[in-house]
Design a protein around this motif. Structure first.
Motif, PDB file in Angstrom:
ATOM      1  N   LEU A  21       0.830  -1.205   0.000  1.00  0.00           N
ATOM      2  CA  LEU A  21       0.000   0.000   0.000  1.00  0.00           C
ATOM      3  C   LEU A  21       0.866   1.257   0.000  1.00  0.00           C
ATOM      4  O   LEU A  21       0.592   2.221  -0.723  1.00  0.00           O
ATOM      5  CB  LEU A  21      -0.916   0.016   1.222  1.00  0.00           C
ATOM      6  N   VAL A  22       1.906   1.245   0.818  1.00  0.00           N
ATOM      7  CA  VAL A  22       2.807   2.395   0.889  1.00  0.00           C
ATOM      8  C   VAL A  22       3.493   2.622  -0.457  1.00  0.00           C
ATOM      9  O   VAL A  22       3.594   3.760  -0.941  1.00  0.00           O
ATOM     10  CB  VAL A  22       3.847   2.196   2.006  1.00  0.00           C
ATOM     11  N   GLU A  23       3.960   1.552  -1.066  1.00  0.00           N
ATOM     12  CA  GLU A  23       4.605   1.671  -2.376  1.00  0.00           C
ATOM     13  C   GLU A  23       3.638   2.216  -3.418  1.00  0.00           C
ATOM     14  O   GLU A  23       4.002   3.059  -4.249  1.00  0.00           O
ATOM     15  CB  GLU A  23       5.141   0.315  -2.813  1.00  0.00           C
ATOM     16  N   ARG A  24       2.406   1.750  -3.380  1.00  0.00           N
ATOM     17  CA  ARG A  24       1.412   2.236  -4.345  1.00  0.00           C
ATOM     18  C   ARG A  24       1.135   3.721  -4.128  1.00  0.00           C
ATOM     19  O   ARG A  24       1.034   4.494  -5.084  1.00  0.00           O
ATOM     20  CB  ARG A  24       0.125   1.418  -4.222  1.00  0.00           C
ATOM     21  N   ALA A  25       1.006   4.115  -2.869  1.00  0.00           N
ATOM     22  CA  ALA A  25       0.793   5.532  -2.562  1.00  0.00           C
ATOM     23  C   ALA A  25       1.973   6.370  -3.053  1.00  0.00           C
ATOM     24  O   ALA A  25       1.789   7.465  -3.598  1.00  0.00           O
ATOM     25  CB  ALA A  25       0.589   5.716  -1.061  1.00  0.00           C
ATOM     26  N   LYS A  53      12.233   3.126   3.881  1.00  0.00           N
ATOM     27  CA  LYS A  53      13.188   2.634   2.891  1.00  0.00           C
ATOM     28  C   LYS A  53      12.998   3.254   1.510  1.00  0.00           C
ATOM     29  O   LYS A  53      13.806   3.027   0.607  1.00  0.00           O
ATOM     30  CB  LYS A  53      13.088   1.112   2.784  1.00  0.00           C
ATOM     31  N   LEU A  54      11.930   4.019   1.336  1.00  0.00           N
ATOM     32  CA  LEU A  54      11.661   4.616   0.034  1.00  0.00           C
ATOM     33  C   LEU A  54      12.570   5.814  -0.221  1.00  0.00           C
ATOM     34  O   LEU A  54      12.915   6.556   0.710  1.00  0.00           O
ATOM     35  CB  LEU A  54      10.198   5.062  -0.050  1.00  0.00           C
ATOM     36  N   THR A  55      12.922   6.016  -1.454  1.00  0.00           N
ATOM     37  CA  THR A  55      13.725   7.183  -1.832  1.00  0.00           C
ATOM     38  C   THR A  55      13.145   7.799  -3.093  1.00  0.00           C
ATOM     39  O   THR A  55      12.490   7.126  -3.895  1.00  0.00           O
ATOM     40  CB  THR A  55      15.187   6.793  -2.104  1.00  0.00           C
ATOM     41  N   GLY A  56      13.365   9.074  -3.255  1.00  0.00           N
ATOM     42  CA  GLY A  56      12.901   9.776  -4.447  1.00  0.00           C
ATOM     43  C   GLY A  56      11.445  10.181  -4.349  1.00  0.00           C
ATOM     44  O   GLY A  56      10.599   9.447  -3.838  1.00  0.00           O
ATOM     45  N   VAL A  59       7.774  10.891  -0.121  1.00  0.00           N
ATOM     46  CA  VAL A  59       7.541   9.658   0.616  1.00  0.00           C
ATOM     47  C   VAL A  59       6.295   9.849   1.480  1.00  0.00           C
ATOM     48  O   VAL A  59       6.232  10.778   2.285  1.00  0.00           O
ATOM     49  CB  VAL A  59       8.750   9.315   1.506  1.00  0.00           C
ATOM     50  N   PRO A  60       5.278   9.002   1.309  1.00  0.00           N
ATOM     51  CA  PRO A  60       4.048   9.199   2.082  1.00  0.00           C
ATOM     52  C   PRO A  60       4.271   9.040   3.578  1.00  0.00           C
ATOM     53  O   PRO A  60       4.959   8.117   4.013  1.00  0.00           O
ATOM     54  CB  PRO A  60       3.105   8.107   1.542  1.00  0.00           C
ATOM     55  N   GLN A  61       3.726   9.970   4.323  1.00  0.00           N
ATOM     56  CA  GLN A  61       3.770   9.870   5.777  1.00  0.00           C
ATOM     57  C   GLN A  61       2.619   8.993   6.239  1.00  0.00           C
ATOM     58  O   GLN A  61       1.489   9.105   5.748  1.00  0.00           O
ATOM     59  CB  GLN A  61       3.665  11.247   6.425  1.00  0.00           C
ATOM     60  N   ILE A  62       2.882   8.110   7.194  1.00  0.00           N
ATOM     61  CA  ILE A  62       1.873   7.176   7.690  1.00  0.00           C
ATOM     62  C   ILE A  62       1.252   7.746   8.961  1.00  0.00           C
ATOM     63  O   ILE A  62       1.922   7.881   9.991  1.00  0.00           O
ATOM     64  CB  ILE A  62       2.475   5.794   7.992  1.00  0.00           C
ATOM     65  N   VAL A  63      -0.014   8.074   8.901  1.00  0.00           N
ATOM     66  CA  VAL A  63      -0.762   8.526  10.072  1.00  0.00           C
ATOM     67  C   VAL A  63      -1.410   7.303  10.717  1.00  0.00           C
ATOM     68  O   VAL A  63      -2.023   6.486  10.025  1.00  0.00           O
ATOM     69  CB  VAL A  63      -1.843   9.543   9.668  1.00  0.00           C
ATOM     70  N   THR A  64      -1.262   7.139  12.016  1.00  0.00           N
ATOM     71  CA  THR A  64      -1.906   6.001  12.679  1.00  0.00           C
ATOM     72  C   THR A  64      -3.400   6.033  12.403  1.00  0.00           C
ATOM     73  O   THR A  64      -4.045   7.084  12.471  1.00  0.00           O
ATOM     74  CB  THR A  64      -1.673   6.033  14.201  1.00  0.00           C
ATOM     75  N   THR A 284       5.435  18.726   8.875  1.00  0.00           N
ATOM     76  CA  THR A 284       6.283  17.704   9.488  1.00  0.00           C
ATOM     77  C   THR A 284       5.831  16.307   9.128  1.00  0.00           C
ATOM     78  O   THR A 284       6.578  15.349   9.294  1.00  0.00           O
ATOM     79  CB  THR A 284       6.284  17.849  11.028  1.00  0.00           C
ATOM     80  N   LEU A 285       4.595  16.163   8.632  1.00  0.00           N
ATOM     81  CA  LEU A 285       4.105  14.851   8.268  1.00  0.00           C
ATOM     82  C   LEU A 285       4.652  14.377   6.936  1.00  0.00           C
ATOM     83  O   LEU A 285       4.809  13.192   6.693  1.00  0.00           O
ATOM     84  CB  LEU A 285       2.567  14.854   8.186  1.00  0.00           C
ATOM     85  N   VAL A 286       4.922  15.303   6.029  1.00  0.00           N
ATOM     86  CA  VAL A 286       5.380  14.938   4.690  1.00  0.00           C
ATOM     87  C   VAL A 286       6.883  15.153   4.593  1.00  0.00           C
ATOM     88  O   VAL A 286       7.383  16.231   4.889  1.00  0.00           O
ATOM     89  CB  VAL A 286       4.667  15.786   3.611  1.00  0.00           C
ATOM     90  N   ARG A 287       7.582  14.118   4.168  1.00  0.00           N
ATOM     91  CA  ARG A 287       9.036  14.190   4.022  1.00  0.00           C
ATOM     92  C   ARG A 287       9.375  14.180   2.540  1.00  0.00           C
ATOM     93  O   ARG A 287       9.339  13.147   1.884  1.00  0.00           O
ATOM     94  CB  ARG A 287       9.689  12.993   4.720  1.00  0.00           C
ATOM     95  N   ASP A 288       9.692  15.327   1.994  1.00  0.00           N
ATOM     96  CA  ASP A 288      10.017  15.426   0.577  1.00  0.00           C
ATOM     97  C   ASP A 288      11.509  15.132   0.387  1.00  0.00           C
ATOM     98  O   ASP A 288      12.354  15.864   0.867  1.00  0.00           O
ATOM     99  CB  ASP A 288       9.692  16.846   0.079  1.00  0.00           C
ATOM    100  N   GLN A 289      11.797  14.045  -0.323  1.00  0.00           N
ATOM    101  CA  GLN A 289      13.189  13.636  -0.505  1.00  0.00           C
ATOM    102  C   GLN A 289      13.702  13.950  -1.910  1.00  0.00           C
ATOM    103  O   GLN A 289      14.700  13.388  -2.346  1.00  0.00           O
ATOM    104  CB  GLN A 289      13.323  12.130  -0.213  1.00  0.00           C
ATOM    105  N   ARG A 290      12.993  14.808  -2.620  1.00  0.00           N
ATOM    106  CA  ARG A 290      13.501  15.206  -3.944  1.00  0.00           C
ATOM    107  C   ARG A 290      14.707  16.147  -3.778  1.00  0.00           C
ATOM    108  O   ARG A 290      14.697  17.030  -2.934  1.00  0.00           O
ATOM    109  CB  ARG A 290      12.404  15.907  -4.737  1.00  0.00           C
TER     110      ARG A 290
END
Length: 291
Positions: A21-25, A53-56, A59-64, A284-290
Motif C-alpha cells: 500500500l505504501v509503495e502504491r501511494a 526505505k523509500l527514496t525519491g 515519501v508518504p507519511q503514515i498517520v496512525t 512535518t508529516l510529509v518528508r520530501d526527498q527530492r
C-alpha cells in the motif's frame, strides 16, 4: 496536498500488504495516508518500515489509523480514528475485545456453512487466519473462500446466498457501542470520523438521527469525500457536516487494485468544509526527498 485517510491492507480485508500500500501511494504521489484496517492496527509498523526505505519523490507519511466496527440502533456503524497513541490501554483493550468478537463470529459462521455441506477444504484458508493474531477475519474472507471453492460466482452472490443478514450462515455481530468506539479513540489522543455515512442505507431521518447521536458522544468529523461517489452525494455530505458542526475527512476506502477505487483519486473537499487535518502539522508529516 494529496491525502487519503481510509484504506485497508491484508491485516483486515485488503488484498495488498501494508508495505505494498505504501509503495502504491508513493507511485501515485499520495503524500499523507492512513491504513485504517478493521479493528486492527497490525499493519502500521510494516507500513512505516517500508516508507522509511523509500527514496525519491514524496515519501508518504503514515498517520496512525483504524476503522472500528460499532453498533447503534441495530445498525453496524464504522468509526475511523487517526493520530492516536498505539500503546493506549483503553484502545488496545477495545481492539482485543473486537478481535475476540470477530473470531467467535467467524467460528459460528463456519459452523453454519459446514451444515450447508460446504467442504472443509474450502473453509481452511479462513481457519488459518484464526491462528494469526495480526490478521482479523471478516465476512469478505468467507465470501472469497466460497468463490474460490466454486460455490458461488461472485462475492456479492456469497452475501446474497449465505453471509448477508437473514441468510443461512449469517451471525449478528457483537460490536462495541458507538460511544465506546469514539471514546476509545479519543482516550488515545486521536480524532474520529464517521465512515461512509451513505453506505448504511438509512433514510434521511435516520441518517440525521445517527449524526446527532454521533455528535452527542463526541464525534468530530464526517467522511465527506470518497473516490466512488456522485458529486451530489459529496455536496449532501458536506452540508450535513456543516449542519452538525463536524469536520470533514476524505478516503478512498481502497481494498485492492480494481476498476473503481484508487488511492488518493478524486478526494477533494467542497468549498466551506473544515478538513479534519486542519490542525495537523502537515509540514512535518510529509518528508520530501527530492533533490
Amino acid at each position: 496536498m494529496k491525502i487519503d485517510l481510509h484504506m485497508h491492507s491484508t491485516a483486515s480485508d485488503g488484498s495488498l500488504t501494508p508495505g505494498e500500500l505504501v509503495e502504491r501511494a508513493h507511485n501515485l504521489h499520495v503524500e499523507v495516508i492512513s491504513i485504517t484496517d478493521h479493528d486492527s492496527v497490525a499493519g502500521i509498523a510494516e507500513a512505516r518500515q517500508r516508507a522509511a526505505k523509500l527514496t525519491g519523490g514524496v515519501v508518504p507519511q503514515i498517520v496512525t489509523g483504524i476503522e472500528l466496527s460499532s453498533r447503534w440502533q441495530g445498525h453496524e456503524i464504522h468509526v475511523l480514528g487517526w493520530c492516536f497513541d498505539l500503546d493506549n490501554k483503553a484502545l488496545t483493550e477495545l481492539i482485543a475485545a473486537q478481535q475476540r468478537a470477530r473470531q467467535e463470529r467467524a467460528e459460528q459462521m463456519i459452523d453454519k456453512l459446514s451444515k450447508q455441506q460446504i467442504d472443509e477444504a474450502c473453509l481452511q484458508p479462513v481457519r488459518a487466519r484464526q491462528d494469526n493474531v495480526d490478521e482479523v477475519i471478516t465476512r469478505k474472507h468467507l465470501a472469497d473462500a466460497l468463490v474460490t471453492g466454486g460455490y458461488v460466482a461472485t462475492v456479492d452472490e456469497a452475501f446474497k446466498r449465505y453471509l448477508g443478514k437473514g441468510n443461512c450462515a449469517y451471525v449478528a455481530p457483537q460490536w462495541c457501542s458507538l460511544e465506546d468506539a469514539v471514546g476509545a479513540i479519543q482516550a488515545a489522543g486521536g480524532v474520529t470520523s464517521l465512515a461512509h455515512p451513505l453506505a448504511y442505507q438509512l433514510s434521511s431521518k435516520w441518517l440525521k438521527r445517527l449524526l446527532a447521536a454521533y455528535k452527542d458522544v463526541g464525534g468530530e468529523a464526517l467522511e465527506v469525500a470518497s473516490g466512488q461517489q456522485a458529486p451530489q452525494q459529496r455536496l449532501q455530505l458536506a452540508q450535513l457536516a456543516n449542519d452538525y458542526s463536524l469536520m470533514s475527512s476524505v478516503g478512498s476506502d481502497f481494498h485492492g487494485p480494481g476498476r473503481w477505487r484508487e488511492l488518493g483519486r478524486n478526494l477533494s473537499l467542497p468549498d466551506g468544509c473544515r478538513p479534519v487535518w486542519q490542525h495537523w502539522d502537515l509540514s512535518t508529516l510529509v518528508r520530501d526527498q527530492r533533490h
